[in-house]
Design an enzyme around this catalytic site. Structure first.
Site: not given
Ligand code: GDP
Ligand code: IMO
Ligand code: MG
Length: 422
Positions: A12-13, A296, A302, A299, A15-16, A221, A40-41
């Site tokens: 996930g995350d 995102s 990562r 908080g 940068g989709k 995801q 969270g995109h």
């Protein structure tokens, strides 16, 4: 007919959101097909930053139709908050954001059940986003769920029945909660939701395809969080892979065209679960700092590590990726020596195949490559790429067997370089 899919290949995350926004001008309809507000995109353009949760990332470029598909789980309270924030910045969506009647509703008690399940797992907790995702999909599969279409027909009695069942479980688990305030917010969200058009999205999408319209599906995801193929049980509760676009929208497999697989030049993960290439030293902290690697949605910091080509090859295979997109290469601009995991040692035996279980006994085998030590954030074309960066791209294309079509060198929409024009 053209249905392209963009999805995450890691945890996930990747940068989709950014890339869906970049690709939106090439499509008529942009759809979310799974997940919910656990996503969270983030998008950045014209000095503004937006974080989308349930709304597809195709809302900012032109007046494209955006659809929340049947495979998505929707929380009316969070949806209202998200839309109101977008309205405050001048984006009104009621006439071009449609919602599938078959999308399942996240009820206020689903969030409580998520918290209660996590608490009961103790140290083995998943580290969920706490948005009620698991319990909502559980109700869907156990045939107890409520759908958006139910809002239009005898909703109160269905709602009361579902809540009573959930409260019984919560009480049995000894979980303390106060339903009233979240329920009030939830019903305000439900009223707000009614301003939107509920559609039979499978008909809408297939009719649009017949008329020659093109569709981009936005994954949430990542493949390693897929409920079937991810690092189970430390996964989300939906099919995040390409096949999820078929079940989550009612699109036939033969209508799928390009599959864009997106990955970071390194790797991150939030929540619990195995992460073979995780870095616990200052190298990991350096990636976290320069990549602003904080969730995102929640908080949370990562977890950061080197790129994992064993997991990436597996993700490419499962999804049938036709084009790769590499994100956040600028985050490695200052690194002296880059490491890439090319194989695993599992119980002393080397393998390039992703194993059944990566929870224990997996040791990454690394190849080292020289860093490019150049600020790439202002670059506009691949002609400007430093030699070491080109070598990193060639190495990855060779290892992964798929071309890297786009490279992202910063969070802004403009910081995206297309390497192959077809
Ligand atoms: P998503 O969930 O896949 O849409 O990704 P997120 O939005 O959760 O996380 C990606 C983060 O990286 C966001 O903060 C983006 O603004 C940022 N980002 C995206 N692409 C790049 C890039 O190429 N370089 C840098 N430095 N940041 C990026
Ligand atoms: P986007 O779309 C990163 C992770 C959670 C947890 C696990 C299960 O922004 O890439 P859940 O709430 O889904 O039951 O949590 O999955 N997770 C994500 N990690 N990005 C996401 O979404 C995620 N959505 C869920 O941290 O480990
Ligand atoms: Mg995200």
């Amino acid at each position: 007919m053209k249905v392209d899919v963009l999805l995450g290949l890691q945890w996930g995350d990747e940068g989709k959101g950014k890339v869906v926004d970049v690709l939106t001008p090439g499509y008529d309809i942009i759809c979310r097909f799974q997940g919910g507000p656990n996503a969270g995109h983030t998008l950045e353009f014209a000095g503004q930053k937006y974080v989308l949760r349930s709304v597809p990332s195709g809302i900012f470029q032109g007046d494209k139709i955006n659809i929340i598909g049947n495979g998505v789980v929707l929380d009316p309270a969070l949806f209202k908050a998200e839309i109101e924030q977008l309205m405050a910045s001048g984006h009104t969506l009621t006439d071009r954001l449609f919602i599938s009647k078959k999308a399942h509703l996240i009820l206020p008690t689903h969030r409580l059940l998520d918290a209660s399940n996590e608490a009961s797992k103790g140290d083995a907790k998943i580290g969920t986003t706490g948005k009620g995702i698991g319990p909502t999909y559980t109700d869907k599969v156990s045939r107890n769920g409520l759908r958006v279409g139910d809002i239009l027909n005898d909703f109160d009695s269905k709602y009361k029945k579902a809540i009573a069942r959930h409260e019984e479980i919560l009480q049995r688990m000894g979980f303390k909660y106060d339903l009233a305030p979240i329920e009030k917010e939830w019903f305000e969200g439900l009223e707000f939701l009614k301003k939107f058009t509920f559609i039979d999205s499978e008909h809408y999408i297939n009719n649009s395809l017949k008329k020659g319209k093109s569709v981009l599906c936005e994954g949430a995801q990542g493949t390693m969080l897929d409920v079937d193929f991810g690092s189970y049980p430390f996964v989300t509760s939906s099919n995040t892979i390409c096949a999820g676009a078929c079940t989550g929208l009612g699109v036939a497999p033969r209508n799928i065209g390009n599959v864009y697989g997106i990955f970071k030049a390194y790797c991150t993960r939030v929540g619990s679960g195995p992460f073979p290439t995780e870095l616990f030293d200052e190298a990991g902290q350096a990636l976290r700092d320069s990549g602003h690697e904080y969730g995102s949605v929640t908080g949370r910091p990562r977890r950061c590590g080197w790129i994992d080509l064993v997991a990436l090859r597996y993700a490419i295979m499962i999804n049938g990726v036709t084009d790769l997109i590499m994100m956040k290469s600028d985050v490695m601009d200052n690194i002296e020596t880059i490491k890439a995991c090319v194989a695993y040692k599992v119980n002393g035996k080397e393998t390039e195949e992703f194993p059944f279980d990566i929870n224990e006994g997996v040791e990454p085998i690394y190849t080292e490559l020289p860093g490019w030590k150049t600020n790439m954030t202002k670059m506009q074309s691949e002609d400007e790429f430093p030699e070491e960066f080109n070598n990193y791209l060639s190495f990855l294309e060779e290892e992964l067997g798929v071309r890297i079509k786009f490279v992202s060198v910063g969070p802004d929409r403009e910081q995206t370089i297309e390497r192959y024009k077809d």
